[in-house]
Design a protein around this motif. Structure first.
Motif, PDB file in Angstrom:
ATOM      1  N   ALA A 104       0.828  -1.207   0.000  1.00 20.81           N
ATOM      2  CA  ALA A 104       0.000   0.000   0.000  1.00 20.81           C
ATOM      3  C   ALA A 104       0.864   1.259   0.000  1.00 20.81           C
ATOM      4  CB  ALA A 104      -0.932  -0.012   1.213  1.00 20.81           C
ATOM      5  N   LYS A 105       1.937   1.249   0.784  1.00 22.70           N
ATOM      6  CA  LYS A 105       2.841   2.404   0.816  1.00 22.70           C
ATOM      7  C   LYS A 105       3.442   2.658  -0.561  1.00 22.70           C
ATOM      8  CE  LYS A 105       4.307   2.103   5.676  1.00 22.70           C
ATOM      9  NZ  LYS A 105       5.443   1.764   6.581  1.00 22.70           N
ATOM     10  N   ALA A 106       3.795   1.572  -1.268  1.00 23.24           N
ATOM     11  CA  ALA A 106       4.391   1.722  -2.595  1.00 23.24           C
ATOM     12  C   ALA A 106       3.390   2.298  -3.582  1.00 23.24           C
ATOM     13  CB  ALA A 106       4.908   0.368  -3.086  1.00 23.24           C
ATOM     14  N   VAL A 107       2.152   1.816  -3.514  1.00 29.92           N
ATOM     15  CA  VAL A 107       1.106   2.312  -4.421  1.00 29.92           C
ATOM     16  C   VAL A 107       0.829   3.790  -4.156  1.00 29.92           C
ATOM     17  CG1 VAL A 107      -1.345   2.134  -4.997  1.00 29.92           C
ATOM     18  CG2 VAL A 107       0.033   0.065  -4.771  1.00 29.92           C
ATOM     19  N   LEU A 108       0.751   4.177  -2.877  1.00 26.70           N
ATOM     20  CA  LEU A 108       0.459   5.571  -2.537  1.00 26.70           C
ATOM     21  C   LEU A 108       1.605   6.488  -2.954  1.00 26.70           C
ATOM     22  CD1 LEU A 108      -1.473   7.580  -1.239  1.00 26.70           C
ATOM     23  CD2 LEU A 108      -0.397   7.099   0.971  1.00 26.70           C
ATOM     24  N   ALA A 109       2.846   6.044  -2.739  1.00 25.85           N
ATOM     25  CA  ALA A 109       4.003   6.863  -3.126  1.00 25.85           C
ATOM     26  C   ALA A 109       4.037   7.077  -4.631  1.00 25.85           C
ATOM     27  CB  ALA A 109       5.294   6.193  -2.658  1.00 25.85           C
ATOM     28  N   CYS A 110       3.715   6.035  -5.392  1.00 22.82           N
ATOM     29  CA  CYS A 110       3.684   6.155  -6.855  1.00 22.82           C
ATOM     30  C   CYS A 110       2.574   7.107  -7.289  1.00 22.82           C
ATOM     31  CB  CYS A 110       3.496   4.770  -7.475  1.00 22.82           C
ATOM     32  SG  CYS A 110       3.476   4.758  -9.283  1.00 22.82           S
ATOM     33  N   ALA A 111       1.417   6.998  -6.645  1.00 28.49           N
ATOM     34  CA  ALA A 111       0.296   7.884  -6.988  1.00 28.49           C
ATOM     35  C   ALA A 111       0.638   9.334  -6.662  1.00 28.49           C
ATOM     36  CB  ALA A 111      -0.954   7.440  -6.232  1.00 28.49           C
ATOM     37  N   ASP A 112       1.283   9.571  -5.516  1.00 28.12           N
ATOM     38  CA  ASP A 112       1.670  10.925  -5.141  1.00 28.12           C
ATOM     39  C   ASP A 112       2.653  11.510  -6.155  1.00 28.12           C
ATOM     40  OD1 ASP A 112       0.060  11.136  -2.956  1.00 28.12           O
ATOM     41  OD2 ASP A 112       1.637  10.803  -1.470  1.00 28.12           O
TER      42      ASP A 112
END
Length: 226
Positions: free
Chosen positions: A81-89
């Motif tokens: 989830a952290k990886a997905v959110l960082a990519c989205a940001d």
């Protein structure tokens, strides 16, 4: 995400992983699946939540400090989830939360070993928790104006708005569901004024704090590095 021990249909005590807001049972730390505790379309009996120690061997292993033990599903989902959110940001967009969106997100991340689809509900719950924390954080120095915010995995809260937030006009009565971006939230002699801009509309509009609260819903907060 909450964790509580729960009793399965066979009497084993499992590490249950719950929606942090609604208390809905999402999954178990072992690979048995939530239906080991609740049958399809069955509500969780509160009596199944227990303080008894874990007896499921896989759940016990997942909570072990042994470095050779299998990773805990909740912690593994959190890292994804952290990886997905960082990519989205980095892209400046909110993260996808549906199954197809998550699949495409992992393709974009180029993971050699993307998570199995069975892990998606836990990843989605962690993403929802992080987005909720972000949505509820009051920006320093910004006057507080609260609007309805609905969590993707359930639950409606009152959330403050800040610069960069996306709001949707509540069109239940009018059918008008346009989306705006918050440009400014300011204290004035007449009260708080919120300035918003709308796609394909050349001029920003100003709303009073009470009118924003009455007519708009919050979709998401701008990415932290936007």
């Amino acid at each position: 995400m909450k964790q509580s021990n729960v009793t399965g249909h066979r009497g084993d005590i499992h590490d249950g992983l719950f929606n942090s807001h609604t208390g809905f049972l999402i999954d178990l730390a072992c690979d048995a699946g939530r239906y080991e505790v609740v049958h399809p379309y069955e509500r969780l009996d509160p009596a199944r939540i227990t303080e008894a120690p874990l007896s499921c061997p896989s759940c016990k292993a997942a909570n072990s400090t042994d470095p050779t033990a299998p990773p805990h599903r909740g912690r593994l989902a959190l890292e994804h989830a952290k990886a997905v959110l960082a990519c989205a940001d980095q892209r400046g967009y909110p993260p996808p939360l549906d199954d197809e969106g998550l699949r495409l997100a992992f393709l974009a991340l180029g993971l050699e070993d993307p998570p199995a689809e069975r892990l998606y509900p836990l990843i989605r719950e962690h993403l929802t928790d992080m987005l909720t924390d972000r949505a509820l954080t009051v920006p320093e120095g910004i006057p507080s104006v609260l609007v309805h915010y609905t969590r993707y995995t359930g639950g409606t809260l009152q959330a403050p708005i800040g610069v960069g937030d996306r709001l949707m006009h509540d069109g239940i009565a009018s059918g008008n569901w346009h989306v705006v971006k918050v440009d400014a939230v300011e204290d004035t002699a007449d009260g708080v004024v919120v300035t918003v801009s709308e796609k394909d509309w050349p001029h920003p509009r100003k709303w009073t704090g009470p009118d924003i609260t009455r007519w708009f819903l919050k979709l998401d907060r701008a990415p932290s590095n936007a």
